[in-house]
Design a protein around this motif. Structure first.
Motif, PDB file in Angstrom:
ATOM      1  N   ALA A  39     -61.785 -58.126  35.011  1.00 52.52           N
ATOM      2  CA  ALA A  39     -62.601 -58.366  33.825  1.00 52.52           C
ATOM      3  C   ALA A  39     -61.712 -58.846  32.692  1.00 52.52           C
ATOM      4  O   ALA A  39     -60.514 -58.562  32.656  1.00 52.52           O
ATOM      5  CB  ALA A  39     -63.319 -57.083  33.404  1.00 52.52           C
ATOM      6  N   MET A  86     -64.098 -65.391  33.745  1.00 48.82           N
ATOM      7  CA  MET A  86     -64.993 -64.714  32.839  1.00 48.82           C
ATOM      8  C   MET A  86     -64.653 -65.073  31.400  1.00 48.82           C
ATOM      9  O   MET A  86     -63.554 -64.818  30.924  1.00 48.82           O
ATOM     10  CB  MET A  86     -64.879 -63.209  33.046  1.00 48.82           C
ATOM     11  N   TRP A 160     -71.482 -50.065  31.331  1.00 53.72           N
ATOM     12  CA  TRP A 160     -70.366 -50.745  31.999  1.00 53.72           C
ATOM     13  C   TRP A 160     -69.046 -50.003  31.854  1.00 53.72           C
ATOM     14  O   TRP A 160     -68.705 -49.492  30.792  1.00 53.72           O
ATOM     15  CB  TRP A 160     -70.194 -52.164  31.451  1.00 53.72           C
ATOM     16  N   ASN A 199     -72.885 -60.574  29.840  1.00 54.79           N
ATOM     17  CA  ASN A 199     -72.931 -59.130  29.656  1.00 54.79           C
ATOM     18  C   ASN A 199     -72.255 -58.767  28.336  1.00 54.79           C
ATOM     19  O   ASN A 199     -71.100 -59.098  28.124  1.00 54.79           O
ATOM     20  CB  ASN A 199     -72.197 -58.474  30.840  1.00 54.79           C
ATOM     21  N   ASP A 228     -67.041 -56.067  23.932  1.00 55.39           N
ATOM     22  CA  ASP A 228     -66.408 -56.747  25.070  1.00 55.39           C
ATOM     23  C   ASP A 228     -67.515 -57.500  25.775  1.00 55.39           C
ATOM     24  O   ASP A 228     -68.453 -56.897  26.289  1.00 55.39           O
ATOM     25  CB  ASP A 228     -65.800 -55.703  26.020  1.00 55.39           C
ATOM     26  N   THR A 229     -67.456 -58.818  25.759  1.00 53.50           N
ATOM     27  CA  THR A 229     -68.505 -59.542  26.472  1.00 53.50           C
ATOM     28  C   THR A 229     -67.913 -60.322  27.613  1.00 53.50           C
ATOM     29  O   THR A 229     -66.739 -60.662  27.600  1.00 53.50           O
ATOM     30  CB  THR A 229     -69.284 -60.522  25.574  1.00 53.50           C
ATOM     31  N   GLY A 230     -68.740 -60.586  28.612  1.00 56.94           N
ATOM     32  CA  GLY A 230     -68.283 -61.377  29.749  1.00 56.94           C
ATOM     33  C   GLY A 230     -69.372 -62.339  30.183  1.00 56.94           C
ATOM     34  O   GLY A 230     -70.484 -61.939  30.535  1.00 56.94           O
TER      35      GLY A 230
HETATM   36  N1  SER Z   1     -66.373 -56.136  30.916  1.00 56.33           N
HETATM   37  C1  SER Z   1     -67.692 -56.675  31.115  1.00 56.33           C
HETATM   38  C2  SER Z   1     -67.859 -57.275  32.500  1.00 56.33           C
HETATM   39  O1  SER Z   1     -66.897 -57.468  33.183  1.00 56.33           O
HETATM   40  C3  SER Z   1     -67.968 -57.701  30.056  1.00 56.33           C
HETATM   41  O2  SER Z   1     -66.855 -58.492  29.845  1.00 56.33           O
HETATM   42  O3  SER Z   1     -68.947 -57.560  32.870  1.00 56.33           O
END
Ligand code: SER
Length: 889
Positions: A39, A86, A160, A199, A228-230
């Protein structure tokens, strides 16, 4: 929109909004509990948990990730890929929920001609953690989403964490409805129709140990509220490129096209083939990226994953009907796509391709060798009447010969057998657990680092060892079994942290310093020095005298001889590295090293053994550099400056903003390095290469002694030569000829011995043929030959006796001998005996049972053996009985 453009827009969007663009961390994870980064937030964990002060309040990155949990699923479903990217934006105690939602929504829905992704708002949904009313309000207010397009989901979907203890939090995801052809209305579980692609994690808690996505405790709150976004880059790519799945995006599909061209098969016409095409495309790309980050194929950990990916790709090409080396065709196609976002792959491609192609070659050899083992296993399985290949066999094929389990399963199926995959899996699990436990034990004394963190919170421990070998300092604290302790007494072995220390902690291949720490009535022997968390130096010490307490003033002193030798070895490693590259070319890059006083070894990318002349040349270049007395110096600069300077960095290392560059003779050797070094190259002293070997596909290891050790080594060799020349009564320069002559004579003598032994055995034949025993009309010769007759000779003897006895009457010859403590038996029958319905195979089995073993074979001659020599006489009479039984019965 091209994937590289989606990536570029993301970074641009967040940079324009005050985020610092941070490069992706390398794929290998520094966390002992994880093989690879999974991540974008991984590199920021110390900022989330408050262990370090973030250098910027907001950041954005595109993180390279590899997830291999689902490796067997790749290609079967279209959602699993091993390598993926990501995109993320992060706030460390700066903005929180509202801004995170606002940014994400704006970028996703902004028209493409205005720099956004231009998604149609009417098909977008948001999911939130079921009790997060605040998020629901925000989605309504900020994004204008109606109630029926916001869905509350539980912990499994909307909470998460990294799957291990650490930061975590409720999250909210943006989903896109791909239409009824992908699934039922409002079926959030299946995941295909309502595909989540971004996310947003509201990172505010810390979690403990526990399994799964729901079975862990929330231990408390983080010091600050973070974001924290992904955004799954590949997912956005296939949505925006109008293709069905990640394998069909611009970064991956060209490999499928190439594979289709090579194999002559079409993607999209047959499910099994499609799975193989996807495996090929996914794995080739992942391998490219992993090798790019310094991973090399091996049998453990990350190296094993890489090996598996490469082998599965190669195997899939074979199943598609392509038998020639395939990576040489496919890897450049993948490079062509990936270089748009990762230009460094182009400069590195010489090394990357060398590693990959060498692995393919090794695998091709493996397939040849393993197939023989596999055939034997199949024969044994069938002979024992079973229909299932043992799990242990499959594991052996996998472990020793690198056979992927699906390969074994498929090949077994072709033979009408199945495989005990459960047994195989449990052996694999055992192996994995062993590997993980080893890694944990290796990287940190304790898996739980909270004790270290507690001491680290009091500040960085200063390393004074570049300038001096002795430092007056103070005990900051001590740990017993990983936990902070108030004191420790004589005889105990504990860990101690000082305010500052001249002791070098093991890193960069250099082992830890040795020496003493003394204070008022206190004496500590330093056994090891490590840096278990960044900025903290920890000494493992044995308390020789006194009581160790925090606050005590101490004098820490490194053993001078030890350090001088350690510096010689570390500088020697740089000298050998530079010499290697001077002789072999710039591709011979170091992939790992280890050095301790007097000794060094260095692993480097190279696929063939070095011939003696090349080895000598490397040694010569290294020693010339020593003789030139080149200055050695260290300087600090930023990473880009160091790169411009041509300094070599180790792949897969994470470097700080300021890096230390050690140079020897200016540009001749420049490396990023935190180690300790001599001041001038002549201080390295003599340097002698003692070995060169393979440590895996495409990786060689060179070893050398330096300084006094080099001298001792040469002295030992000289003594050895003297001893040999005394014993062989020859002058040293004549030793090679003398030894060759001796070996030749020995070979001749062994041959002669063999001839004499065979003649002796056969001599007995005439006598045996003349004195058979009559068993109900069958002429039976049951004979125990002298011990030491091997299977081949025993067979010869039996056949010779049978030959002498003609075909008039039925003849059975049984010969037995104990060779190396193991009894062997041969039974031979003439045609008449067979007409009497006697069978050599049956008789040998009866004999072998008495010997505690097995046997079998054809009707006329059969051979067997066992483990119990005591049954020899019984075995021969059992054969006699069996003959009687058969004839009279
Ligand atoms: N840590 C979260 C994920 O991996 C958002 O970055 O989905």
């Amino acid at each position: 929109m091209e994937t590289s453009e989606i990536r570029r827009r993301f970074l641009q969007y967040f940079e324009d909004r005050g985020h610092t663009v941070v490069p992706s961390a390398p794929l290998p994870s520094p966390d002992p509990n994880l093989l690879f980064n999974v991540a974008g937030m991984a590199q920021f964990v110390p900022y989330f948990v408050g262990q370090q002060t973030p250098p910027y309040p907001r950041a954005t990155s595109v993180q390279k990730c590899v997830r291999t949990l689902d490796i067997d699923e790749v290609g079967k479903t279209t959602r699993h890929g091993t390598f993926f990217q990501m995109n993320g934006n992060f706030s460390f105690g700066d903005y929180f929920k509202e801004k995170a939602i606002e940014y994400a929504w704006e970028l996703v829905t902004k028209p493409q001609n205005e720099g956004g992704y231009g998604f149609d708002e009417s098909v977008l949904y948001a999911s939130v953690y079921y009790e997060d009313d605040e998020a629901i309000d925000l989605w309504k207010r900020v994004a204008g989403l109606p109630d029926d397009r916001i869905v509350r989901l539980g912990m499994k979907d909307n909470f998460w964490s990294m799957g291990i203890p650490g930061p975590c939090g409720p999250c909210s995801e943006i989903l896109i409805d791909r239409g009824p052809e992908f699934g039922a209305d409002r079926d959030w579980e299946a995941g295909d129709r309502y595909l989540e692609f971004w996310n947003l994690v509201f990172m505010q808690n810390i979690r403990g140990e526990g399994g799964g996505k729901e079975g862990y405790p929330i231990l408390g709150e983080l010091p600050k509220k973070n974001i924290d976004t992904g955004l799954g880059l590949e997912r956005v790519a296939y949505l925006l490129q109008g293709v069905d799945n990640m394998y069909e995006i611009d970064e991956i599909y060209p490999v499928i096209e190439k594979a289709s061209e090579l194999t002559g098969r079409k993607y999209g016409s047959e499910h099994d083939d499609d799975v193989r095409f996807r495996v090929v495309a996914d794995h080739v790309r992942s391998a490219l990226m992993l090798i790019g980050d310094g991973v090399t194929p091996g049998n453990e950990q990350g190296g094993y994953v890489l090996r598996r990916l490469l082998r599965r790709a190669i195997r899939s090409m074979r199943l598609l009907g392509y038998e020639d080396p395939s990576l040489v065709e496919l890897l450049p196609v993948s490079l062509e796509q990936m270089k748009k976002s990762y230009p460094e792959l182009v400069t590195d491609f010489g090394r990357i391709s060398q590693v990959a192609y060498a692995e393919e070659e090794a695998f091709r050899r493996t397939l040849t060798a393993g197939t023989t083992i596999f055939d034997v296993a199949v024969r044994d399985t069938k002979a024992s009447g079973a229909h299932q290949l043992e799990g242990a066999k499959a594991f052996q094929l996998h472990d020793t010969y690198g056979f992927p389990i699906d390969l074994t399963v498929e090949m077994a199926a072709e033979q009408g057998l199945n495989v005990d995959t459960e047994g195989f899996k449990s052996l694999m699990k055992e192996q994995r657990e062993r590997a993980k436990a080893d890694a944990r034990a290796k990287k940190a004394g304790h898996a739980d680092t909270s004790g270290y963190r507690e001491l680290r919170e009091k500040g960085v421990t200063e390393f004074t060892g570049y300038q001096e070998l002795a430092t007056d300092s103070q005990v900051r604290g001590l740990l017993r079994d990983g936990a902070v302790a108030p004191f420790a007494e004589q005889g105990e072995t504990v860990e101690v942290v000082l305010e500052k220390t001249p002791f070098y902690a093991e890193s960069g291949g250099q082992i830890a310093d040795e020496g003493l720490i003394v204070g008022d009535g206190l004496k500590l022997n330093v056994l090891d020095v490590q840096r278990p968390v960044k900025g903290l130096i920890v000494h493992r010490v044995e308390i020789l005298e006194g009581v160790l307490r925090p606050g005590t003033d101490v004098h820490a002193e490194v053993d001078h001889d030890w350090r001088i030798s350690a510096c010689q070895a570390h500088s020697g490693t740089h000298v050998v590295h530079a010499a290697l590259r001077q002789v072999l070319g710039p591709n011979a890059l170091q992939s790992g090293s280890y050095n301790k006083p007097g000794y060094l070894r260095l692993d480097f990318a190279w696929s063939s053994a070095l011939d003696p002349a090349t080895r000598s040349e490397i040694e010569e270049v290294a020693n010339l550099a020593v003789r030139k007395d080149l200055p050695v110096s260290a300087q600090y600069m930023t990473l880009p400056e160091a790169r411009d300077w041509g300094a070599l960095a180790l792949f897969g290392e994470t470097y700080d903003e300021q890096v230390r560059v050690v140079e020897i003779g200016g540009p001749w050797s420049r490396e990023l390095c935190g180690g300790t070094h001599v001041k001038h190259s002549s201080q390295v002293g003599a340097l002698t290469v003692t070995g060169e070997s393979s440590v895996g596909a495409g990786v060689r290891r060179i070893e050398a002694f330096v300084g006094m050790e080099a001298l001792h080594y040469l002295g030992k060799e000289r003594a050895l030569v003297r001893l040999l020349s005394e014993n062989l009564k020859t002058r040293p320069e004549e030793l090679p000829a003398k030894v060759a002559d001796l070996a030749e004579r020995l070979r001749a003598a062994e041959k002669e011995l063999e001839r004499v032994r065979a003649a002796q055995v056969l001599q007995a034949a005439a006598e045996l043929a003349n004195s058979p025993k009559d068993v109900f009309g069958v002429q039976y010769v049951g004979h125990r030959a002298p011990d030491g007759v091997n299977g081949g000779d025993l067979r010869k003897l039996a056949l010779d006796v049978r030959g002498r006895m003609g075909n008039d009457k039925p003849v059975v010859v049984a010969m037995l001998s104990v060779n190396d403590g193991k009894p062997g038996v041969v039974v031979a029958l003439n045609d008449t005996a067979r007409e009497w319905r006697l069978k050599a195979g049956d008789l040998v089995r009866i004999a072998a049972e008495k010997l505690g073993g097995r046997g079998g074979g054809k009707d006329d001659v059969a051979q067997g053996g066992g483990t119990d020599p005591a049954g020899a006489d019984d075995a021969l009479s059992a054969v006699e009985h069996a003959i009687g039984h058969q004839v009279t019965g």
